[in-house]
Design a protein around this motif. Sequence first.
Motif, PDB file in Angstrom:
ATOM      1  N   ILE A   1      33.917 -25.896 -18.768  1.00 18.49           N
ATOM      2  CA  ILE A   1      34.477 -27.201 -19.106  1.00 18.49           C
ATOM      3  C   ILE A   1      33.704 -27.731 -20.303  1.00 18.49           C
ATOM      4  O   ILE A   1      32.472 -27.821 -20.277  1.00 18.49           O
ATOM      5  CB  ILE A   1      34.404 -28.176 -17.916  1.00 18.49           C
ATOM      6  CG1 ILE A   1      35.313 -27.665 -16.791  1.00 18.49           C
ATOM      7  CG2 ILE A   1      34.787 -29.581 -18.347  1.00 18.49           C
ATOM      8  CD1 ILE A   1      35.369 -28.542 -15.571  1.00 18.49           C
TER       9      ILE A   1
ATOM     10  N   ILE B   1      29.440 -26.324 -17.522  1.00 17.27           N
ATOM     11  CA  ILE B   1      29.856 -27.534 -18.249  1.00 17.27           C
ATOM     12  C   ILE B   1      29.063 -27.606 -19.542  1.00 17.27           C
ATOM     13  O   ILE B   1      27.834 -27.531 -19.541  1.00 17.27           O
ATOM     14  CB  ILE B   1      29.648 -28.811 -17.420  1.00 17.27           C
ATOM     15  CG1 ILE B   1      30.519 -28.775 -16.158  1.00 17.27           C
ATOM     16  CG2 ILE B   1      29.988 -30.044 -18.260  1.00 17.27           C
ATOM     17  CD1 ILE B   1      30.377 -29.990 -15.272  1.00 17.27           C
TER      18      ILE B   1
ATOM     19  N   SER C   1      36.923 -38.278 -18.254  1.00 13.38           N
ATOM     20  CA  SER C   1      37.405 -37.344 -17.236  1.00 13.38           C
ATOM     21  C   SER C   1      36.249 -36.643 -16.531  1.00 13.38           C
ATOM     22  O   SER C   1      36.284 -36.430 -15.317  1.00 13.38           O
ATOM     23  CB  SER C   1      38.333 -36.302 -17.862  1.00 13.38           C
ATOM     24  OG  SER C   1      39.498 -36.933 -18.354  1.00 13.38           O
ATOM     25  N   ALA C   2      35.219 -36.279 -17.279  1.00 14.65           N
ATOM     26  CA  ALA C   2      34.048 -35.623 -16.679  1.00 14.65           C
ATOM     27  C   ALA C   2      33.386 -36.544 -15.667  1.00 14.65           C
ATOM     28  O   ALA C   2      32.862 -36.089 -14.641  1.00 14.65           O
ATOM     29  CB  ALA C   2      33.053 -35.223 -17.761  1.00 14.65           C
TER      30      ALA C   2
ATOM     31  N   TYR D   1      38.108 -28.848  -8.042  1.00  9.96           N
ATOM     32  CA  TYR D   1      37.282 -28.824  -9.252  1.00  9.96           C
ATOM     33  C   TYR D   1      36.256 -27.691  -9.232  1.00  9.96           C
ATOM     34  O   TYR D   1      35.903 -27.145 -10.283  1.00  9.96           O
ATOM     35  CB  TYR D   1      36.612 -30.181  -9.508  1.00  9.96           C
ATOM     36  CG  TYR D   1      35.349 -30.428  -8.711  1.00  9.96           C
ATOM     37  CD1 TYR D   1      34.101 -30.147  -9.254  1.00  9.96           C
ATOM     38  CD2 TYR D   1      35.404 -30.948  -7.426  1.00  9.96           C
ATOM     39  CE1 TYR D   1      32.949 -30.372  -8.527  1.00  9.96           C
ATOM     40  CE2 TYR D   1      34.261 -31.172  -6.693  1.00  9.96           C
ATOM     41  CZ  TYR D   1      33.030 -30.884  -7.252  1.00  9.96           C
ATOM     42  OH  TYR D   1      31.888 -31.100  -6.539  1.00  9.96           O
TER      43      TYR D   1
ATOM     44  N   TRP E   1      38.755 -34.313  -8.845  1.00  6.02           N
ATOM     45  CA  TRP E   1      39.881 -33.447  -9.215  1.00  6.02           C
ATOM     46  C   TRP E   1      40.174 -32.444  -8.108  1.00  6.02           C
ATOM     47  O   TRP E   1      39.248 -31.970  -7.424  1.00  6.02           O
ATOM     48  CB  TRP E   1      39.565 -32.680 -10.494  1.00  6.02           C
ATOM     49  CG  TRP E   1      39.528 -33.496 -11.745  1.00  6.02           C
ATOM     50  CD1 TRP E   1      39.353 -34.840 -11.857  1.00  6.02           C
ATOM     51  CD2 TRP E   1      39.631 -32.999 -13.073  1.00  6.02           C
ATOM     52  NE1 TRP E   1      39.348 -35.205 -13.172  1.00  6.02           N
ATOM     53  CE2 TRP E   1      39.520 -34.093 -13.945  1.00  6.02           C
ATOM     54  CE3 TRP E   1      39.805 -31.728 -13.612  1.00  6.02           C
ATOM     55  CZ2 TRP E   1      39.578 -33.973 -15.325  1.00  6.02           C
ATOM     56  CZ3 TRP E   1      39.869 -31.594 -14.993  1.00  6.02           C
ATOM     57  CH2 TRP E   1      39.765 -32.710 -15.831  1.00  6.02           C
TER      58      TRP E   1
ATOM     59  N   LEU F   1      35.192 -35.915 -12.483  1.00  6.09           N
ATOM     60  CA  LEU F   1      35.510 -34.513 -12.228  1.00  6.09           C
ATOM     61  C   LEU F   1      35.477 -34.148 -10.745  1.00  6.09           C
ATOM     62  O   LEU F   1      36.323 -33.387 -10.268  1.00  6.09           O
ATOM     63  CB  LEU F   1      34.563 -33.601 -13.019  1.00  6.09           C
ATOM     64  CG  LEU F   1      34.859 -32.111 -12.946  1.00  6.09           C
ATOM     65  CD1 LEU F   1      36.228 -31.798 -13.546  1.00  6.09           C
ATOM     66  CD2 LEU F   1      33.780 -31.318 -13.667  1.00  6.09           C
ATOM     67  N   THR F   2      34.552 -34.695 -10.007  1.00  5.09           N
ATOM     68  CA  THR F   2      34.428 -34.330  -8.592  1.00  5.09           C
ATOM     69  C   THR F   2      35.613 -34.818  -7.757  1.00  5.09           C
ATOM     70  O   THR F   2      35.760 -34.417  -6.603  1.00  5.09           O
ATOM     71  CB  THR F   2      33.107 -34.860  -7.988  1.00  5.09           C
ATOM     72  OG1 THR F   2      33.061 -36.281  -8.152  1.00  5.09           O
ATOM     73  CG2 THR F   2      31.907 -34.208  -8.645  1.00  5.09           C
TER      74      THR F   2
END
Length: 188
Positions: free
Chosen positions: A127, A144, A108-109, A118, A115, A112-113
């Motif tokens: 996060i 993060i 998922s990381a 975000y 989302w 992330l951009t």
Amino acid sequence: MRIGIFGGSFNPIHNAHIYIAKYILHKLQLDKVIVVPVGKASHKNLKMVDSKLRFEMCEKAFENEKNIVVSNIEVRTEKTSYTIDTLKKLISIYGGHNEFYEIIGEDSANNLTTWKNYENILKLSKIVVFRRGHYKNIIQHKNIIYLNTPIYEISSTMIREKIKNNEDVSNYLPQDVLKIIKAYNLYK
């Protein structure tokens, strides 16, 4: 309070999810981890078991954990679930004076951009990224936290495949979760 938010499809929830929630709870000395099964996922085209059953499986998985609770905040709505919206709802419930930690995997990381909002997630929470073993720590940000968590060779995809092939999955799931899967003949 320091509150972890562990969202996911949990399709089904399995032992690695449980270990990760407990590990992060203790490692970061959180007061609580809120497990949030997704209602209608924004990012997956995967056929998921009914959200109420996934919620029930999560409740069974964590029923004996006093600092880990399961929330129906996403499963009780028909709307598409976005992390930013759930985070804002939980902040309004628990209060903005608390610290919030979104718990996600490296997979998922890595995305992330993409989302929704975000940047706001990073403003409203930290996060926490747990290892999945296949990704590099791409995005760097002061909010993060990459944890050197154990890598568990268990995935919901693998479990669904094994169930479909009538293979034993009892070592990968809590017994109460397995009972629900068998009772409703899920993932066949």
